[in-house]
Design a protein around this motif. Structure first.
Motif, PDB file in Angstrom:
ATOM      1  N   GLY A 165      -1.296   2.067   7.772  1.00  0.00           N
ATOM      2  CA  GLY A 165      -2.128   2.244   6.581  1.00  0.00           C
ATOM      3  C   GLY A 165      -1.901   1.174   5.533  1.00  0.00           C
ATOM      4  N   ARG A 203     -11.124   7.021   0.939  1.00  0.00           N
ATOM      5  CA  ARG A 203      -9.988   7.195   1.849  1.00  0.00           C
ATOM      6  C   ARG A 203     -10.526   7.732   3.173  1.00  0.00           C
ATOM      7  NH1 ARG A 203      -5.090   6.900  -1.018  1.00  0.00           N
ATOM      8  NH2 ARG A 203      -4.951   7.914  -3.054  1.00  0.00           N
ATOM      9  N   TYR A 207     -10.416  11.834   3.856  1.00  0.00           N
ATOM     10  CA  TYR A 207      -9.267  12.670   3.505  1.00  0.00           C
ATOM     11  C   TYR A 207      -8.983  12.510   2.024  1.00  0.00           C
ATOM     12  CZ  TYR A 207      -6.112   8.559   3.514  1.00  0.00           C
ATOM     13  OH  TYR A 207      -5.505   7.353   3.262  1.00  0.00           O
ATOM     14  N   GLN A 208      -8.281  13.513   1.480  1.00  0.00           N
ATOM     15  CA  GLN A 208      -7.872  13.406   0.086  1.00  0.00           C
ATOM     16  C   GLN A 208      -6.394  13.750  -0.039  1.00  0.00           C
ATOM     17  OE1 GLN A 208     -10.231  16.118  -2.257  1.00  0.00           O
ATOM     18  NE2 GLN A 208      -9.099  17.915  -1.556  1.00  0.00           N
ATOM     19  N   LEU A 219      -4.799   4.996   8.417  1.00  0.00           N
ATOM     20  CA  LEU A 219      -5.197   5.457   7.082  1.00  0.00           C
ATOM     21  C   LEU A 219      -5.842   4.271   6.370  1.00  0.00           C
ATOM     22  CD1 LEU A 219      -1.998   7.460   5.993  1.00  0.00           C
ATOM     23  CD2 LEU A 219      -4.143   8.384   6.864  1.00  0.00           C
ATOM     24  N   HIS A 220      -7.136   4.370   6.155  1.00  0.00           N
ATOM     25  CA  HIS A 220      -7.867   3.272   5.517  1.00  0.00           C
ATOM     26  C   HIS A 220      -8.143   3.584   4.053  1.00  0.00           C
ATOM     27  CE1 HIS A 220      -9.158   1.491   9.399  1.00  0.00           C
ATOM     28  NE2 HIS A 220      -9.367   2.719   9.800  1.00  0.00           N
ATOM     29  N   THR A 221      -8.117   2.553   3.221  1.00  0.00           N
ATOM     30  CA  THR A 221      -8.705   2.680   1.882  1.00  0.00           C
ATOM     31  C   THR A 221      -9.829   1.641   1.835  1.00  0.00           C
ATOM     32  OG1 THR A 221      -6.847   1.306   1.142  1.00  0.00           O
ATOM     33  CG2 THR A 221      -6.755   3.611   0.544  1.00  0.00           C
ATOM     34  N   SER A 229      -1.925   4.256   0.755  1.00  0.00           N
ATOM     35  CA  SER A 229      -2.910   5.078   1.485  1.00  0.00           C
ATOM     36  C   SER A 229      -2.382   6.476   1.794  1.00  0.00           C
ATOM     37  CB  SER A 229      -3.326   4.377   2.787  1.00  0.00           C
ATOM     38  OG  SER A 229      -2.189   4.097   3.571  1.00  0.00           O
TER      39      SER A 229
END
Ligand SMILES: Nc1ncnc2c1ncn2[C@@H]1O[C@H](COP(=O)(O)OP(=O)(O)OP(=O)(O)O)[C@@H](O)[C@H]1O
Ligand SMILES: [Mg+2]
Length: 268
Positions: A46, A232, A251-252, A221-223, A50
């Motif tokens: 990530g 996210r 996701y949060q 996990l991408h931002t 992230s």
């Protein structure tokens, strides 16, 4: 007999043969069809901030709240710093530690071992070099992890992040060997493990990192910058041996930790 054969094929079809370990992350287990394959080593990749550490600790906490003791190997921050950064979550990590369900190894000293690709030991990984700092080599770290796993009956393991170890190896072939040694050593413990690594781009169209090819599974996990804001998104890039969702899912991060919206699309 025929019924048994039909049942066997059905179980294979739904990936039912591998025991699963629930992650404790709402929504993520649905993407995985129940959880991470037991005793496997999975990479969590990530971008900065992230939620890699949050995800990893949530996974250990889930085990510790049940019957599975957890071990967190911290490579860049001390255990106290990690706990302080996670203190905003409604998780009582100190209590789990006091109850002997959560353990830490402070491996931050490993950063101080100088890189020297030519010096290998019996496991083909970097051994001691003459440095001015106290030394912790990958081999010693692995030995310590095995010792703690045995003594404390650990079943879930996290190494966060492996980036520092990898940066010590200038040659790609040495990095590959070291990574394989680490993955093999973690799987040999019999634990289900998360190994955290840093994603060096926010772009979806990117070059894959070496670790992604070598691990049994990869959770990304991408931002993602999108129309002036940041989205996210989580994605199961691969999980050998089981069928799983491959879409980007939003996701949060809340006071409870990470929550994945397993039915939603990031870009409808
Ligand atoms: N209590 C909380 N409630 C909601 N969001 C939080 C809370 N605590 C942290 N966060 C969010 O989680 C993010 C950091 O998560 P975490 O430390 O797990 O990320 P990371 O990927 O490990 O970061 P790094 O790359 O620095 O190691 C913070 O930047 C913040 O946005
Ligand atoms: Mg982190």
């Amino acid at each position: 007999m025929l019924l048994l054969r039909v049942l066997v094929s059905y179980c294979h079809l739904i990936g039912g043969w591998m025991d699963r370990v629930p992650t404790g992350v709402k929504g993520l287990d649905e993407l995985l069809g129940g959880g991470i394959p037991k005793e496997r080593c999975v990479l969590v990749v990530g971008s900065p901030g992230s939620g890699k550490t949050t995800l990893a600790m949530q996974f250990l906490r889930e085990g510790a709240l049940g019957e599975e003791n957890g071990l967190y190997v911290t490579m860049d921050e001390s255990p106290d710093q990690i706990k302080e950064n996670l203190s905003g979550f409604r998780w009582d990590l100190d209590r789990l530690e006091r109850e002997g369900k959560l353990f830490f190894i402070d491996a931050t000293l490993i950063r101080h071992v100088r890189s020297k690709d030519t010096h290998y030991g019996e496991q083909n990984v970097l051994l001691d070099t003459a440095g001015v700092f106290p030394q912790l080599t990958l081999k010693e770290l692995i030995r310590t992890v095995h010792k703690v796993v045995d003594e404390e009956k650990i079943q879930r393991l996290v190494v966060d992040p492996v980036t520092s170890i990898m940066l010590r190896y200038e040659r790609a072939s040495s990095r590959r060997k070291a990574m394989l040694v680490l993955f093999d050593a973690l799987e040999a413990t019999g634990c289900t493990s998360f190994v955290v690594t840093e994603l060096r781009t926010a772009m979806l169209d990117r070059a894959f990192q070496l670790e992604e090819f070598l691990s049994q599974g990869v959770i990304l996990l991408h931002t993602i910058p999108h129309e002036g804001s940041i989205v996210r998104a989580i994605q199961i890039e691969k999980m050998r041996g089981i069928p799983h969702d491959i879409q980007l899912r939003p996701y949060q991060i809340t006071g409870e930790g990470i929550e994945v919206f397993s039915k939603d699309r990031v870009f409808p």
